[in-house]
Design an enzyme around this catalytic site. Structure first.
Site, mmCIF file in Angstrom:
data_model
loop_
_atom_site.group_PDB
_atom_site.id
_atom_site.type_symbol
_atom_site.label_atom_id
_atom_site.label_comp_id
_atom_site.label_asym_id
_atom_site.label_seq_id
_atom_site.Cartn_x
_atom_site.Cartn_y
_atom_site.Cartn_z
ATOM 1 N N LYS A 39 4.568 -48.945 -36.644
ATOM 2 C CA LYS A 39 3.679 -50.044 -36.276
ATOM 3 C C LYS A 39 3.679 -51.082 -37.393
ATOM 4 C CE LYS A 39 -1.126 -50.780 -34.701
ATOM 5 N NZ LYS A 39 -2.400 -50.080 -34.408
ATOM 6 N N SER A 50 -4.339 -50.848 -30.173
ATOM 7 C CA SER A 50 -3.488 -51.885 -30.718
ATOM 8 C C SER A 50 -2.052 -51.429 -30.935
ATOM 9 C CB SER A 50 -4.074 -52.383 -32.045
ATOM 10 O OG SER A 50 -4.141 -51.351 -33.003
ATOM 11 N N SER A 92 -7.016 -46.954 -31.074
ATOM 12 C CA SER A 92 -5.765 -47.697 -30.956
ATOM 13 C C SER A 92 -4.526 -46.840 -30.814
ATOM 14 C CB SER A 92 -5.599 -48.634 -32.162
ATOM 15 O OG SER A 92 -6.534 -49.681 -32.112
#
Length: 540
Positions: free
Chosen positions: A75, A149, A173
């Site tokens: 990420k 996210s 997330s």
């Protein structure tokens, strides 16, 4: 391109596949037009990692590298040396000089970074639509949200591009996108995994987690990632906890008064009925206190903590933020220092109240999300829909608990439905064992791939120390130097199924030496008249 689990990748190498050829094919199959990626490894970056892998293999042997040649995604709020870290904000971007602690541990175990993935800007969102690099589409229906996210990480795993990816999870997330894309999302206890090298959203709450095709894969990767990091003041060593209960003895609590979409309610009711038949007890409990905890995160002064991570941009270049992100961060201006302390007092009182849950129940089982929104809904109501997605995720990190999201059913329209198991802190081993049972019984493939988990007995489980207690006779071994927790060779102990027992010291007449010609330097421990106590760890 190879689409497979960790075992599939290991099997390919066992049968003679060359990392250079296989990984280059994988890289070329990735597209810069794919909104799940923010950046991909260049040919030069991949070649350097392969050279590093060959050096590790020569120094330690392939059998000591549990992730030998396996690609993964990171990420893009987690540092990878030589890659840009953007946190989905171009004006914030920088080239990382060092790997994040967890990335280094995975590389030392043989893993290869394939690229950096898209996210809701500054990890602020549960929807996957809040990025200037584009909306990450759901893998089952392009009109639906991917969840955020960690949207990009979930997408590339759900499509089989990589067998696992790193997520971050502050309010859900890593769990919400796992649920929406039919993969596994393992969220550790806050502090179990170092956050050194992470662009923080809420530093006191952030957890780096794993998104994977199978429960066993998520557990193996997590066991390699976790460990005490002395450079992270929030890092904590894993304590010794009681052995997990078998599924048949489990007392399971589910939320009362649920407000789910009709298809989600039906799926959860059916799943709960199946779980009830296999466990000792299943009952409904009020989540009112848990929802109050959750409200502190989204509507209390913890919003101000998000400003800290984005301070450089928020203070000097607020126009660089997406309007919805700036709107969220602006809420912090409503709170004073006194409000912050008052909220902390309230949280401590709520913690004492909700801990009573564990006197009667062993685990909470919740829908990962209440429904699956469309992208156009989120665009029209970005704050309201986003808040709704966290109803069963927001409270977990504030309470210091652990969780794993797993696929639970396929809805009549073909979309996935997922559940999340929640337990007190440091109970990931139990969650994994129970999730293995669920995974085998549900029998769904990972994402839109055809990959299914191999049968893994919950009594045996993945060969990692915190997942399963050692079977049969054991001995206690004192280790020092690079085999300590957080050091580059600790993964060798984990790969053997060793279990950390305690940290201690030698007698006061030892000296520690670095043996010449070893990489990383191996320790030599010898008695000496001018010696001192040396820190060692005992592993079983």
């Amino acid at each position: 391109m190879l689409i497979g689990t960790l075992e599939d990748w290991k099997s390919a190498y066992t049968q003679g596949a060359a990392p250079q050829e296989l990984l280059e094919q994988q890289r070329q199959a990735c597209s810069t037009q794919d909104t799940a990626w923010i950046s991909l490894a260049t040919a030069e970056q991949l070649q350097q990692q392969i050279a590093d892998l060959q050096a590790l293999e020569q120094a330690h042997g392939r059998e000591q590298l549990p992730l030998f040649g396996i690609p993964f995604a990171v990420k893009d709020n987690i540092d990878v040396a030589g890659f840009r870290t953007t946190a989905a904000c171009e004006d914030f971007a920088y080239v990382a000089q060092e790997d994040a602690f967890v990335v280094n541990r995975l590389k030392q175990a043989g893993a290869i970074v394939m690229g950096k993935t898209n996210l809701d800007q500054f990890a602020t969102g549960l929807v996957g639509t809040r990025s200037p690099y584009g909306i990450v589409l759901n893998t089952f229906d392009a009109q639906l949200i991917s969840g955020g996210s960690s949207s990009g990480s979930a997408s590339v795993v759900a499509r089989g591009i990589v067998p696992f990816a790193l997520s971050t999870d502050t309010a859900g997330s890593g769990r919400v996108p796992a649920g929406f894309n039919q993969i596994v999302g393992l969220k550790p206890t806050p502090g179990a995994v170092s956050s050194t090298g992470l662009v923080q959203a809420c530093r006191t709450l952030d957890c780096i987690g794993v998104l994977a095709c199978t429960v066993a894969d998520s557990a193996l990767v997590m066991a390699i990632m976790e460990g005490f990091d002395p450079t992270d003041c929030y890092s904590k060593p894993r304590p010794v906890v009681a052995p997990p209960k078998p599924l048949a003895q489990l007392r399971v609590a589910v939320p009362a008064g649920r407000e789910l979409s009709s298809s989600y309610e039906q799926a959860f009711t059916e799943f709960s009925g199946q779980l009830q038949a296999q466990t000792a007890q299943l009952g409904e409990v009020s989540f009112d206190s848990l929802f109050e905890v959750a409200s502190l995160l989204y509507y209390g002064p913890w919003v101000a903590e998000r400003v800290v991570g984005a301070r450089r941009i928020y203070g000097a270049q607020p126009q660089s933020l997406l309007p919805v992100i700036r709107q969220v961060l602006d809420v912090a201006q409503q709170f004073s220092a006194a409000d912050t302390f008052a909220a902390q007092y309230r949280l401590e009182a709520l913690k004492r109240e909700v801990e009573k849950i564990w006197q009667q129940w062993d685990v909470l089982c919740v829908p990962t999300a209440p429904r699956h929104p469309r992208i156009d809904e989120v665009i029209q109501e970005p704050i309201a829909v986003n808040s709704e997605m966290g109803i069963y995720t927001n409270f977990v990190n504030l309470l210091g608990w652990s969780a794993i999201a797993v696929p639970a059913a396929k809805l009549p329209d073909g979309l996935p439905f997922g559940i999340t198991l929640i337990a007190p802190g440091w109970r990931e081993p139990e969650l994994v064992r129970w999730a293995l049972h669920i995974e085998q019984q549900v029998g769904l493939s990972a994402g839109v791939t055809q990959l299914r988990a191999r049968h893994v007995k919950a009594e045996v489980g993945p060969a990692q120390s915190w997942v399963v207690p050692a079977q049969g006779p054991t001995l206690e071994l004192a280790v020092v130097g690079a085999h300590l927790r957080g050091m580059p060779l600790n993964h060798e102990l984990l790969a053997c199924g060793a279990r950390f027992v305690k940290e201690t010291r030698t007698a006061d007449h030892y000296r520690l030496y670095a043996l010449p010609g070893t990489t990383p330097p191996k320790p030599g421990l010898a008695t000496a008249d001018d010696g001192a106590p040396v820190v060692v760890e005992v592993w079983e």
